[in-house]
Design a protein around this motif. Structure first.
Motif, PDB file in Angstrom:
ATOM      1  N   PHE A 387     -17.881  16.503  23.294  1.00 37.35           N
ATOM      2  CA  PHE A 387     -19.149  16.620  24.018  1.00 37.35           C
ATOM      3  C   PHE A 387     -18.915  16.614  25.527  1.00 37.35           C
ATOM      4  CE2 PHE A 387     -22.886  14.610  26.054  1.00 37.35           C
ATOM      5  CZ  PHE A 387     -23.771  15.658  25.858  1.00 37.35           C
ATOM      6  N   LEU A 389     -16.350  17.699  27.167  1.00 35.17           N
ATOM      7  CA  LEU A 389     -15.859  19.018  27.585  1.00 35.17           C
ATOM      8  C   LEU A 389     -16.990  20.039  27.592  1.00 35.17           C
ATOM      9  CD1 LEU A 389     -12.514  19.087  25.538  1.00 35.17           C
ATOM     10  CD2 LEU A 389     -12.731  18.822  28.011  1.00 35.17           C
ATOM     11  N   ARG A 390     -17.807  20.012  26.560  1.00 32.15           N
ATOM     12  CA  ARG A 390     -18.906  20.979  26.473  1.00 32.15           C
ATOM     13  C   ARG A 390     -19.928  20.738  27.569  1.00 32.15           C
ATOM     14  NH1 ARG A 390     -21.210  21.268  20.569  1.00 32.15           N
ATOM     15  NH2 ARG A 390     -22.135  23.162  21.396  1.00 32.15           N
ATOM     16  N   ALA A 391     -20.167  19.470  27.885  1.00 28.18           N
ATOM     17  CA  ALA A 391     -21.126  19.156  28.941  1.00 28.18           C
ATOM     18  C   ALA A 391     -20.656  19.680  30.292  1.00 28.18           C
ATOM     19  CB  ALA A 391     -21.351  17.645  29.014  1.00 28.18           C
ATOM     20  N   ARG A 392     -19.365  20.017  30.353  1.00 31.20           N
ATOM     21  CA  ARG A 392     -18.853  20.598  31.602  1.00 31.20           C
ATOM     22  C   ARG A 392     -18.799  22.115  31.518  1.00 31.20           C
ATOM     23  NH1 ARG A 392     -20.561  16.629  32.964  1.00 31.20           N
ATOM     24  NH2 ARG A 392     -19.488  14.723  33.605  1.00 31.20           N
ATOM     25  N   GLY A 393     -19.448  22.663  30.519  1.00 36.55           N
ATOM     26  CA  GLY A 393     -19.562  24.117  30.447  1.00 36.55           C
ATOM     27  C   GLY A 393     -18.506  24.786  29.597  1.00 36.55           C
ATOM     28  N   ILE A 394     -17.660  23.990  28.925  1.00 34.60           N
ATOM     29  CA  ILE A 394     -16.585  24.579  28.128  1.00 34.60           C
ATOM     30  C   ILE A 394     -17.098  24.864  26.713  1.00 34.60           C
ATOM     31  CG2 ILE A 394     -14.262  24.197  27.228  1.00 34.60           C
ATOM     32  CD1 ILE A 394     -13.783  22.380  29.702  1.00 34.60           C
ATOM     33  N   LYS A 395     -16.986  26.115  26.289  1.00 36.19           N
ATOM     34  CA  LYS A 395     -17.467  26.515  24.952  1.00 36.19           C
ATOM     35  C   LYS A 395     -16.854  25.642  23.863  1.00 36.19           C
ATOM     36  CE  LYS A 395     -16.202  30.901  25.350  1.00 36.19           C
ATOM     37  NZ  LYS A 395     -16.135  31.188  26.789  1.00 36.19           N
ATOM     38  N   GLU A 396     -17.594  25.446  22.798  1.00 35.97           N
ATOM     39  CA  GLU A 396     -17.105  24.601  21.718  1.00 35.97           C
ATOM     40  C   GLU A 396     -15.740  25.072  21.216  1.00 35.97           C
ATOM     41  OE1 GLU A 396     -19.660  24.259  18.310  1.00 35.97           O
ATOM     42  OE2 GLU A 396     -18.635  22.452  17.625  1.00 35.97           O
ATOM     43  N   THR A 398     -13.439  26.775  22.803  1.00 36.00           N
ATOM     44  CA  THR A 398     -12.404  26.468  23.803  1.00 36.00           C
ATOM     45  C   THR A 398     -12.129  24.971  23.832  1.00 36.00           C
ATOM     46  OG1 THR A 398     -13.361  28.244  25.123  1.00 36.00           O
ATOM     47  CG2 THR A 398     -11.703  26.890  26.195  1.00 36.00           C
ATOM     48  N   VAL A 402      -8.662  23.116  23.385  1.00 38.03           N
ATOM     49  CA  VAL A 402      -8.129  22.202  24.402  1.00 38.03           C
ATOM     50  C   VAL A 402      -7.685  20.890  23.751  1.00 38.03           C
ATOM     51  CG1 VAL A 402      -8.802  20.755  26.383  1.00 38.03           C
ATOM     52  CG2 VAL A 402      -9.395  23.193  26.367  1.00 38.03           C
TER      53      VAL A 402
ATOM     54  N   ALA B  48     -28.565  16.709  28.411  1.00 34.79           N
ATOM     55  CA  ALA B  48     -27.248  17.352  28.389  1.00 34.79           C
ATOM     56  C   ALA B  48     -26.951  17.991  27.028  1.00 34.79           C
ATOM     57  CB  ALA B  48     -26.163  16.338  28.740  1.00 34.79           C
ATOM     58  N   PRO B  72     -24.845  22.504  24.663  1.00 32.40           N
ATOM     59  CA  PRO B  72     -24.474  21.744  25.869  1.00 32.40           C
ATOM     60  C   PRO B  72     -23.790  22.611  26.931  1.00 32.40           C
ATOM     61  CG  PRO B  72     -23.845  20.542  23.893  1.00 32.40           C
ATOM     62  CD  PRO B  72     -24.367  21.864  23.437  1.00 32.40           C
ATOM     63  N   GLU B  73     -22.855  23.479  26.470  1.00 32.57           N
ATOM     64  CA  GLU B  73     -22.124  24.284  27.449  1.00 32.57           C
ATOM     65  C   GLU B  73     -23.026  25.308  28.138  1.00 32.57           C
ATOM     66  OE1 GLU B  73     -21.454  23.860  24.240  1.00 32.57           O
ATOM     67  OE2 GLU B  73     -20.819  25.709  23.236  1.00 32.57           O
ATOM     68  N   ALA B  76     -24.875  23.511  30.863  1.00 33.89           N
ATOM     69  CA  ALA B  76     -24.007  23.371  32.042  1.00 33.89           C
ATOM     70  C   ALA B  76     -23.965  24.698  32.790  1.00 33.89           C
ATOM     71  CB  ALA B  76     -22.610  22.945  31.614  1.00 33.89           C
ATOM     72  N   GLY B  77     -23.871  25.776  32.042  1.00 41.35           N
ATOM     73  CA  GLY B  77     -23.855  27.097  32.659  1.00 41.35           C
ATOM     74  C   GLY B  77     -25.137  27.375  33.437  1.00 41.35           C
ATOM     75  N   PHE B  98      -8.392  20.800  32.940  1.00 39.53           N
ATOM     76  CA  PHE B  98      -9.756  20.580  32.456  1.00 39.53           C
ATOM     77  C   PHE B  98     -10.767  21.175  33.436  1.00 39.53           C
ATOM     78  CE2 PHE B  98     -13.153  17.273  33.217  1.00 39.53           C
ATOM     79  CZ  PHE B  98     -14.041  17.760  32.279  1.00 39.53           C
ATOM     80  N   ALA B 102     -13.220  24.411  33.021  1.00 36.48           N
ATOM     81  CA  ALA B 102     -14.667  24.239  33.155  1.00 36.48           C
ATOM     82  C   ALA B 102     -15.228  25.187  34.222  1.00 36.48           C
ATOM     83  CB  ALA B 102     -14.983  22.787  33.498  1.00 36.48           C
ATOM     84  N   GLU B 105     -15.165  28.749  32.908  1.00 41.21           N
ATOM     85  CA  GLU B 105     -16.119  29.019  31.830  1.00 41.21           C
ATOM     86  C   GLU B 105     -17.544  29.068  32.376  1.00 41.21           C
ATOM     87  OE1 GLU B 105     -15.870  28.139  27.910  1.00 41.21           O
ATOM     88  OE2 GLU B 105     -13.801  28.818  27.903  1.00 41.21           O
ATOM     89  N   VAL B 106     -17.831  28.176  33.305  1.00 40.97           N
ATOM     90  CA  VAL B 106     -19.166  28.175  33.905  1.00 40.97           C
ATOM     91  C   VAL B 106     -19.375  29.457  34.719  1.00 40.97           C
ATOM     92  CG1 VAL B 106     -20.554  27.067  35.709  1.00 40.97           C
ATOM     93  CG2 VAL B 106     -19.579  25.689  33.869  1.00 40.97           C
ATOM     94  N   LEU B 162     -18.595  22.128  40.028  1.00 41.17           N
ATOM     95  CA  LEU B 162     -19.409  23.000  39.176  1.00 41.17           C
ATOM     96  C   LEU B 162     -20.715  23.426  39.842  1.00 41.17           C
ATOM     97  CD1 LEU B 162     -18.826  21.297  35.703  1.00 41.17           C
ATOM     98  CD2 LEU B 162     -17.743  23.341  36.610  1.00 41.17           C
TER      99      LEU B 162
END
Ligand SMILES: Nc1ncnc2c1ncn2[C@@H]1O[C@H](COP(=O)(O)OP(=O)(O)OP(=O)(O)O)[C@@H](O)[C@H]1O
Ligand SMILES: [Mg+2]
Lengths: 441, 253
Positions: A387, A389-396, A398, A402, B48, B72-73, B76-77, B98, B102, B105-106, B162
């Protein structure tokens, strides 16, 4: 009236006969005869045996595997199995038989090292082979070890003279080609005092609908020697691979084996390490990333026979689809092996509902001044981390990748050669490609 | 920018948010205060997109989009950033890889090309300096073995990298000493603009000396029960929450 029944074992053994070993020196024929004698007293492995509780060979026992030489193979085909960007000596075997035309042989008697096939060495370098071949494989109770000892066609012989260093790694390529092949590759690696060697073992398939590869690696690590083995099993999903690796370590030596079962039908690895001199170190690492229906069973045995030795064992497993991973790690500490440091860890991650993992550590400690630890875990990827990682915009997809790389990376980091590590990473990525692609949608 | 209407959410069958309303416009800073367990982190998690929480009623719109529909992603985007109350340690994943993953991806989500390594390094240095985060932490595993203060600064650092439109800071001030508090606040103030907004969850008015809120909300038992100016924070710190509870009970009668 008694009925005559032909058991799976009888049929299996009859099928292996017909190879002519009579040209071999008597000392080597004796090894085969001893193995045949041992086999008389052994049953075909079944789940009734504690050792084979989780790996079922019923189907294997019904199949009529036979030793067979392969048809001619084009050089281009062989080259596909050389690890990309690996600067190495290559030895190629198909169905257990040596392929000299595709191999880099070093047989110069003046050389500091020899890289050749075992059958040549049995004739040309009998004095170097005889003291070692078969000395570690005498166990009466190991069915497939004895089968290999009795019927092995050929294998690699690598020898490094004392204080010398093998200037490049050797990649021993073993390929299976044809239906119902039984291949018995057997490698002998002898590294003398204070010498060094790195060997990469790769097991692949050209084509088969059903095959058995029953391999043995015997490694002799003399005083102060350094040996690293990277073993990568990437046969097709019709291939059974049953293997046993033996290392005999003298004092002050270091032996490292990285095991990477990536593909196959059923893979069974038996690792036997004897720390037979003080101050020696054994490192056993496993990166097991499984998909499909593969069944992988890793059994390790580390025998601390002398004081002041260290063993580090780390097996990490990621299981997807309907795959199964078994781990059985045994550490034995002899009563004279004081000041032993023995560490063992087995961590399993299950990616699907049907994936299975089974872990069993076994410690037998008879010395009183030792440091031993073991730990097994079975779980999923950490949801919190996912979560985050995803909350930072990283696709599930990916994010999963990771976390997978981080998890397995701890093991792969021990593969010192960059090209081999890259190849290992590539195999793992390929295994989980569908998993990560599916998540993307 | 953010419109929350009648939001109800539960976890493991237990209702935590019980009809929450909140509207945040660009350029604003909102503080949310409330006793332990009142649902502040739950609100942050729901925004989130943490999947364990089930939204049972209400809506959340972010720049006109239904936020609850997004992964969630994707949130963030879109520009929502949550600074975690408890940042997660991720062994084996280096901080720099990391944040690079991020950022790219964003950017991909926003239709921008990947940053060139040089551009990325420049941005990295700039933002590390902003929160005085040691470059040494870049090569360590994400948050692993970081001190409490380093973890919180790492959150603000990630936020800076970000460049979100809405930053939700969940108790970023807890456990910080005065210096760290100043650094973190300075970081937030530098990022503040007329186009973005912040929701700051805190127990302490001292943070609000540095990050001055336009509104202070009191979250009690899953609802925002009182909204005031920054003076309300002082009053809360002095008198606690009992007087508000009393006020509410009197209203009911
Ligand atoms: N996973 C969970 N399972 C069950 N209850 C939970 C879970 N997570 C949170 N809760 C409960 O939800 C309620 C609200 O928790 P939340 O973390 O949102 O409070 P908070 O306002 O952030 O408190 P604090 O000031 O202590 O951070 C608490 O009663 C908490 O125990
Ligand atoms: Mg909270």
């Amino acid at each position: 009236m008694a009925t005559l029944t032909v058991t799976d074992k009888d049929r299996f053994l009859i099928n292996q006969e017909g190879q002519d070993f009579s040209h071999e020196a008597k000392t080597f024929i004796k090894i085969r005869e001893l193995a045949l004698k041992n086999l008389k007293g052994l049953d075909f492995p079944s789940n009734k045996l504690e050792d084979w509780k989780y790996t079922n060979l019923k189907e294997l026992g019904k199949l009529e595997f036979r030793p067979q030489s392969a048809a001619n193979i084009h050089a281009d085909k062989i080259n596909e199995f050389k690890i990309k960007n690996l600067d190495a000596y290559f030895l190629v075997f198909v169905n257990g038989f040596f392929e000299p035309s595709f191999s880099d042989v070093i047989e110069d008697k003046e050389s500091d090292f020899l890289v050749t096939n075992l059958n040549t060495a049995k004739k040309e370098f009998i004095k170097l082979v005889e003291p070692h071949l078969g000395t570690q494989t005498r166990a009466k109770d190991q069915f497939f070890v004895n089968v290999n000892s009795a019927f092995s066609q050929d294998g690699a012989f690598i020898y490094v003279k004392s204080k010398a260093k093998l200037d490049k790694p050797v990649q021993i390529i073993h390929l299976v080609d044809g239906d119902l092949v039984a291949a018995y590759p057997r490698n002998l690696i002898v590294v003398e005092k204070f010498a060094q060697a790195k060997v990469v073992l790769t097991y692949d398939t050209i084509e088969t609908h059903s095959a058995l590869c029953n391999s043995i690696n015997e490694v002799v690590v003399e005083e102060g020697a350094l040996v690293q083995l990277d073993k990568i099993q990437n046969e097709n999903t019709n291939t059974y691979h049953i293997s046993a690796d033996f290392a005999h370590q003298a004092k002050d030596s270091t032996f490292t084996i990285n095991t990477l079962p990536a593909n196959g039908k059923v893979i069974r690895n038996n690792l036997n390490i004897l720390l037979n001199g003080s101050n020696s170190t054994a490192n056993l690492f496993g990166a097991i990333c499984l998909n499909g229906n593969i069944h992988v069973d890793n059994q390790t045995f580390v025998d601390h026979a002398k004081p002041h030795c260290e063993s580090n064992e780390l097996y990490k497993t990621v299981v997807n689809d309907q795959a199964t991973a078994i781990f059985n790690g045994k550490i034995y500490v002899n009563k004279i092996a004081q000041k032993t440091n023995a560490f063992q860890s087995n961590a399993n991650i299950l990616l699907s509902e049907e994936a299975k993992a089974n872990a069993k550590p076994q410690l037998e400690i008879y010395a009183d001044d030792v440091k031993c630890s073991h730990g097994c875990t079975i779980g999923q990827f950490d949801d919190e981390a996912l979560f985050y990682l995803r909350a930072r915009g990283i696709k599930e997809s990916t994010a999963q990748k990771v976390l997978l790389d981080a998890f397995i990376g701890e093991v792969l980091d021990h593969i010192s050669n960059e090209a081999v590590r890259a190849y290992a990473n590539q195999l793992i990525a390929k295994n989980f490609k569908s998993q990560f692609a599916a998540l993307k949608n | 920018m953010l419109k929350i209407k009648g939001l109800k959410a539960e976890i493991e069958g237990k209702e935590i948010l019980k009809g929450l309303n909140l509207e945040v416009n660009p350029g604003e800073v909102h503080a949310i205060m409330g006793p332990n367990g009142s649902g502040k982190s739950t609100l942050a998690s729901v925004l989130a997109g943490r999947e364990e929480y089930e939204v049972t009623a209400g809506s959340v719109h972010f720049e006109g989009k239904d936020l609850l529909e997004l992964a969630p992603e994707e949130r963030a985007g879109e520009g929502v950033f949550l600074a975690f109350q408890y940042p997660v340690e991720i062994p084996g994943v280096s901080n720099i890889n990391f944040i690079k993953t991020a950022v790219n991806e964003v950017r991909e989500y926003r239709g921008l090309p990947n940053l060139e390594t040089k551009e990325f390094m420049t941005l990295l240095k700039e933002k590390q300096q902003l929160v005085e985060l040691s470059g040494k932490l870049a090569n360590r595993s994400v948050n692993e073995g970081f001190s409490g203060g380093e973890k919180k600064r790492n959150e603000i650092f990630q936020m800076a990298m970000l460049d979100p439109k809405l930053g939700v800071l969940d108790e970023t001030d807890s456990g910080l000493d005065i210096d760290a508090l100043r650094i973190v606040s300075h970081g937030v103030n530098e990022l503040k603009s007329k186009d973005n907004a912040f929701v700051v969850v805190t127990h302490y008015q001292r943070l609000l000396d540095y990050i001055v809120p336009d509104y202070v909300h009191v979250l009690l038992d899953g609802k925002i029960v009182k909204t005031g100016s920054k003076e309300l924070a002082l009053e809360l710190e002095e008198k606690g929450y009992d007087w508000i509870i009393k006020e509410l009970e009197e209203e009911k009668l």
